[in-house]
Design an enzyme around this catalytic site. Structure first.
Site, PDB file in Angstrom:
ATOM      1  N   CYS A  50       0.820  -1.210   0.000  1.00 52.07           N
ATOM      2  CA  CYS A  50       0.000   0.000   0.000  1.00 52.07           C
ATOM      3  C   CYS A  50       0.854   1.260   0.000  1.00 52.07           C
ATOM      4  O   CYS A  50       0.394   2.333  -0.409  1.00 52.07           O
ATOM      5  CB  CYS A  50      -0.949   0.002   1.197  1.00 52.07           C
ATOM      6  SG  CYS A  50      -0.116  -0.131   2.802  1.00 52.07           S
ATOM      7  N   ASN A  51       2.095   1.155   0.443  1.00 52.17           N
ATOM      8  CA  ASN A  51       2.953   2.341   0.541  1.00 52.17           C
ATOM      9  C   ASN A  51       4.060   2.402  -0.497  1.00 52.17           C
ATOM     10  O   ASN A  51       4.797   3.387  -0.550  1.00 52.17           O
ATOM     11  CB  ASN A  51       3.588   2.416   1.936  1.00 52.17           C
ATOM     12  CG  ASN A  51       2.606   2.881   2.983  1.00 52.17           C
ATOM     13  OD1 ASN A  51       1.802   3.773   2.734  1.00 52.17           O
ATOM     14  ND2 ASN A  51       2.640   2.266   4.143  1.00 52.17           N
ATOM     15  N   GLY A 115       7.174  -3.864  11.324  1.00 51.86           N
ATOM     16  CA  GLY A 115       7.789  -5.121  10.917  1.00 51.86           C
ATOM     17  C   GLY A 115       7.103  -5.874   9.802  1.00 51.86           C
ATOM     18  O   GLY A 115       7.649  -6.851   9.293  1.00 51.86           O
ATOM     19  N   GLN A 116       5.919  -5.456   9.380  1.00 49.97           N
ATOM     20  CA  GLN A 116       5.167  -6.186   8.364  1.00 49.97           C
ATOM     21  C   GLN A 116       5.883  -6.213   7.015  1.00 49.97           C
ATOM     22  O   GLN A 116       5.722  -7.141   6.231  1.00 49.97           O
ATOM     23  CB  GLN A 116       3.782  -5.549   8.207  1.00 49.97           C
ATOM     24  CG  GLN A 116       2.840  -6.328   7.298  1.00 49.97           C
ATOM     25  CD  GLN A 116       1.479  -5.660   7.193  1.00 49.97           C
ATOM     26  OE1 GLN A 116       1.276  -4.562   7.701  1.00 49.97           O
ATOM     27  NE2 GLN A 116       0.549  -6.308   6.527  1.00 49.97           N
ATOM     28  N   GLY A 189     -17.406  -2.716  21.177  1.00 45.22           N
ATOM     29  CA  GLY A 189     -17.189  -2.210  19.821  1.00 45.22           C
ATOM     30  C   GLY A 189     -16.318  -3.152  19.017  1.00 45.22           C
ATOM     31  O   GLY A 189     -15.164  -3.386  19.376  1.00 45.22           O
ATOM     32  N   ALA A 190     -16.879  -3.681  17.923  1.00 45.72           N
ATOM     33  CA  ALA A 190     -16.154  -4.661  17.107  1.00 45.72           C
ATOM     34  C   ALA A 190     -15.751  -4.083  15.753  1.00 45.72           C
ATOM     35  O   ALA A 190     -15.631  -4.813  14.771  1.00 45.72           O
ATOM     36  CB  ALA A 190     -17.008  -5.912  16.914  1.00 45.72           C
TER      37      ALA A 190
END
Length: 426
Positions: A50-51, A115-116, A189-190
């Protein structure tokens, strides 16, 4: 032999440009296959996230350079008129290696230490291997990058400390309670933020997680994904507040979803056993007055942001250590490339002297005994080894600039009258 990198990332281009040039796995495979089949590249790899969309290419033709690859990618994506050359960065030779080392080590990431990216680079290499566009140079480059990333992770703190709100919340809870596996947790909240917080909790060995959400099916889906299968109807979850050691709120609401009287009543039922409330809502979900209650630890986004800022500053302080690791690995990689470049000349040099040896020994084949001939062979082998030691050592020696290598090669080829004196540069 050269390797170039060219592409767009968060430093060079806005998100709409990065999106425009993004490549899916199917597209990446087709793109790489085209490069190899058309002879444009000897080797090639694409890192597309994405970057960033970045190409790593060993040119197959003299005219293939950074500008050529920019136009090729723009043309492939049919983005003429939308994407301009100035949106791209361009690296070559050792700067390409340095860039990939920095990317893999997460020091070139949008969020320092994220770290991804290493997994994404490994996936890019996997794709290149599958389409057979990764040769000896890219293979060595990528495996060195993986080694660099491992050293950076184990020898520095560049990837330590939470730098997202949801992860910071979980780290804070772990610091206070230490063992999350024995704590009962309520997630209110999910949505995306709540889901991230729940998953981070799960990674920290929290298993007793109960989820509530206005839309019950969404809570059930997240609970099933986590394997907890524990949900509460949104209309009645407040009746159970006293059961929980940690409460995480992440809902969109203009009004507080938890008020001081509600928590005061809950604490009485708990006999003042400590509770952590992590308010991840914006606007805030929890009445700030709750933080004044005894044994009630309330942290909102601002408090968590302070933790994140401290962690980011700590990561920045680790950059010199990371740079040192990268510099050391870069020297080794450059020396290996230099060895590749001089290998043809070394082979030619050894072949020429071997041929001379064989011709001279042939003259004595029928004049001496077999035992004497073998002794002569061993003697000439030792002499050749000593004669060739210095020129080979000189060819392999580290260099300050890439220009030094062709001059060394030409010198050796001229002195020893080797054919194809310009073989390296071609």
């Amino acid at each position: 032999m050269n390797i170039i990198s060219v592409g767009v990332n968060h430093k060079t281009a806005p998100i709409e440009i990065r999106e425009r040039l993004s490549l899916s796995e199917v597209q990446a495979k087709e793109f790489l296959t085209n490069l190899i089949d058309d002879g444009i590249a000897q080797e090639a790899m694409v890192v597309s996230t994405c970057n960033r969309t970045e190409l790593y290419v060993v040119p197959g033709m003299p005219e293939v350079d950074g500008n050529y690859m920019k136009e090729f990618l723009i043309s492939y994506k049919d983005a003429q008129g939308e994407v301009r050359p100035e949106h791209f960065f361009n690296r070559f030779y050792c700067n390409t290696a340095r860039h990939l080392f920095e990317v893999s080590s997460a020091v070139d990431s949008l969020i320092l230490g994220e770290g991804q990216i290493l997994g994404q680079v490994k996936n890019a290499y996997r794709i290149a291997v599958e389409v057979q566009s990764a040769g000896i140079l890219l293979t060595r480059l990528c495996h060195t990058a993986f080694s660099v990333a491992k050293k950076v992770k184990t020898k520095t703190k560049i990837m330590e400390g939470a730098v997202s709100v949801s992860y910071a919340a979980v780290e804070l809870a772990q610091k206070i309670f230490s063992n999350l596996s024995i704590k009962k947790i309520l997630l209110v909240g999910a949505g995306e933020t709540g889901e991230l917080a729940a998953k981070h909790m799960f990674q920290k060995n929290a298993r007793n997680i109960v989820i509530t959400n206005r839309t019950l099916s969404k809570a059930e889906a997240l609970a099933e994904e986590l394997g907890t299968n524990q949900v509460l109807p949104y209309e009645s979850y407040k009746d159970h507040l006293h059961e929980f050691d940690i409460i995480i709120t992440a809902v969109s609401s203009k009004e507080y979803v938890l008020t001081e009287p509600e928590l005061q009543q809950s604490m009485q039922k708990r006999r003042l056993k400590p509770v952590i409330i992590l308010d991840l809502g914006l606007p805030r979900n929890v009445d700030p007055e709750i933080g004044n209650l005894k044994n009630m630890f309330l942290k909102d986004i601002d408090a968590l942001k302070h933790i994140i800022d401290k962690n980011l500053e700590m990561r920045k302080c680790e950059l010199p250590k990371v740079k040192k690791i990268i510099d050391e690995e870069l020297v080794g990689f450059a020396q290996w490339i230099n060895t590749l470049k001089v290998r043809p000349t070394i082979v030619d040099l050894q072949s020429k002297f071997l041929e001379i040896k064989e011709k001279e020994l042939e003259r004595f084949r029928y004049k001496v005994s077999d035992a004497e001939l073998k002794r002569m062979e061993r003697l000439t082998d030792r002499i050749l080894k000593k004669i060739l030691h210095h020129p080979i050592k000189m060819l392999k020696a580290p260099v300050d600039t890439a220009d030094t290598i062709p001059s060394r090669v030409n010198l050796v080829r001229n002195i020893f009258d080797l054919e194809e004196q310009n073989r390296l540069s071609k």
